[in-house]
Design a protein around this motif. Sequence first.
Motif, PDB file in Angstrom:
ATOM      1  N   HIS A 132       0.915  -1.275   0.297  1.00 33.96           N
ATOM      2  CA  HIS A 132      -0.038   0.072   0.400  1.00 33.96           C
ATOM      3  C   HIS A 132       1.275   1.048   0.158  1.00 33.96           C
ATOM      4  O   HIS A 132       0.566   2.476  -1.156  1.00 33.96           O
ATOM      5  CB  HIS A 132      -0.780  -0.398   1.418  1.00 33.96           C
ATOM      6  CG  HIS A 132      -2.209   0.792   0.829  1.00 33.96           C
ATOM      7  ND1 HIS A 132      -3.177   1.075   1.608  1.00 33.96           N
ATOM      8  CD2 HIS A 132      -1.979   2.998   1.951  1.00 33.96           C
ATOM      9  CE1 HIS A 132      -3.521   1.984   0.619  1.00 33.96           C
ATOM     10  NE2 HIS A 132      -3.000   3.216   1.095  1.00 33.96           N
TER      11      HIS A 132
ATOM     12  N   HIS B 199      -4.423   6.927  -1.550  1.00 40.63           N
ATOM     13  CA  HIS B 199      -4.967   6.081  -1.053  1.00 40.63           C
ATOM     14  C   HIS B 199      -6.077   5.172  -1.994  1.00 40.63           C
ATOM     15  O   HIS B 199      -5.818   3.931  -1.038  1.00 40.63           O
ATOM     16  CB  HIS B 199      -5.147   6.437   0.432  1.00 40.63           C
ATOM     17  CG  HIS B 199      -5.968   5.888   1.134  1.00 40.63           C
ATOM     18  ND1 HIS B 199      -5.153   5.188   2.193  1.00 40.63           N
ATOM     19  CD2 HIS B 199      -7.152   5.351   1.737  1.00 40.63           C
ATOM     20  CE1 HIS B 199      -6.394   4.147   3.400  1.00 40.63           C
ATOM     21  NE2 HIS B 199      -7.145   4.279   2.471  1.00 40.63           N
TER      22      HIS B 199
ATOM     23  N   GLU C 173       2.035   4.405  -3.095  1.00 43.35           N
ATOM     24  CA  GLU C 173       1.299   5.933  -2.992  1.00 43.35           C
ATOM     25  C   GLU C 173       2.964   6.911  -2.817  1.00 43.35           C
ATOM     26  O   GLU C 173       2.612   7.353  -3.087  1.00 43.35           O
ATOM     27  CB  GLU C 173       1.067   6.219  -1.126  1.00 43.35           C
ATOM     28  CG  GLU C 173      -0.821   5.166  -0.962  1.00 43.35           C
ATOM     29  CD  GLU C 173      -1.001   5.569   0.309  1.00 43.35           C
ATOM     30  OE1 GLU C 173       0.341   5.745   1.396  1.00 43.35           O
ATOM     31  OE2 GLU C 173      -2.472   5.337   1.077  1.00 43.35           O
TER      32      GLU C 173
ATOM     33  N   ASP D  68      -4.234   8.822   6.680  1.00 46.10           N
ATOM     34  CA  ASP D  68      -4.257   8.950   5.280  1.00 46.10           C
ATOM     35  C   ASP D  68      -6.092   8.947   4.164  1.00 46.10           C
ATOM     36  O   ASP D  68      -6.143   9.250   3.163  1.00 46.10           O
ATOM     37  CB  ASP D  68      -3.088   7.884   4.268  1.00 46.10           C
ATOM     38  CG  ASP D  68      -4.052   6.770   4.638  1.00 46.10           C
ATOM     39  OD1 ASP D  68      -5.083   6.211   4.840  1.00 46.10           O
ATOM     40  OD2 ASP D  68      -2.706   5.218   4.499  1.00 46.10           O
TER      41      ASP D  68
ATOM     42  N   HIS E 189       2.104   9.737   3.192  1.00 45.86           N
ATOM     43  CA  HIS E 189       1.552  11.273   4.095  1.00 45.86           C
ATOM     44  C   HIS E 189       1.918  11.068   5.348  1.00 45.86           C
ATOM     45  O   HIS E 189       2.135  11.204   6.852  1.00 45.86           O
ATOM     46  CB  HIS E 189       0.140   9.665   4.184  1.00 45.86           C
ATOM     47  CG  HIS E 189      -0.498   9.594   3.498  1.00 45.86           C
ATOM     48  ND1 HIS E 189      -0.982   8.430   2.642  1.00 45.86           N
ATOM     49  CD2 HIS E 189      -1.568  11.036   2.753  1.00 45.86           C
ATOM     50  CE1 HIS E 189      -1.875   9.243   1.967  1.00 45.86           C
ATOM     51  NE2 HIS E 189      -1.736  10.236   1.534  1.00 45.86           N
TER      52      HIS E 189
HETATM   53 ZN   LIG Z   1      -3.429   4.801   2.298  1.00 44.85          ZN
END
Ligand SMILES: [Zn+2]
Length: 218
Positions: free
Chosen positions: A75, A94, A79, A159, A124
């Motif tokens: 993830h 996100h 991002e 996020d 983030h």
């Molecule tokens: Zn995220």
Amino acid sequence: MLSPVMEDYLKAVYQLGDDEVRTSELAEHLDVSQPTVTNMLEKLDERGLVEREKYKGVTLTEEGRTVAVEVVRHHRLIEAYLAEALDYDWSEVHDEADRLEHHISEEFEERVAAALDDPERDPHGAPIPGADLEPPEEDGETLDTLEEGDAVVVERVEDDDAEVLRYLDEHGVVPGAKVEVAEVAPFGMITVRTDDEEVALPDEVARSVVVEAAQKPV
Ligand SMILES: [Zn+2]
């Protein structure tokens, strides 16, 4: 093979805490009914990924935690890649990452990490777990717990709310920014001073901003 839904459950248990996570918490977090959660937890239990204790809740087994941390690694790498290579705004990455995180290969993961020179943080400010899949340290004080006059540096921001992210960005409340608490109102509102302006944030938003103490000038 685990389904994307199974991976999302493991990630949710991981992100909701180190202690037992309750079925009701999971249902709320994943926006599904409690019987649905119970059903899925049974399957994950059978596969040795979670342990359930009656009236207490669920914890991850070592194997379950490894799967969760890998999904988190995917993830956050995705991002970072979207933001750096494809020029996505930090408020947009996100949702894309939530979908893609389940589908990339180990090869792709490695190449993204290499292309970005093994980044340590996502856009983030959240730590990206390393390839060893050790869970990164993610505790920290949040902005809503501070007092007037406190000076801190923003470490990371939750996020998942694009509107909040855009707003914080507009007002300079981003990872690395120095902020000082100008005023704490008695009704759940905190005003912080960034480099060139003051911005008032409701507690709910302030709670999504994780900070670290500013270094005192020597
Ligand atoms: Zn995220």
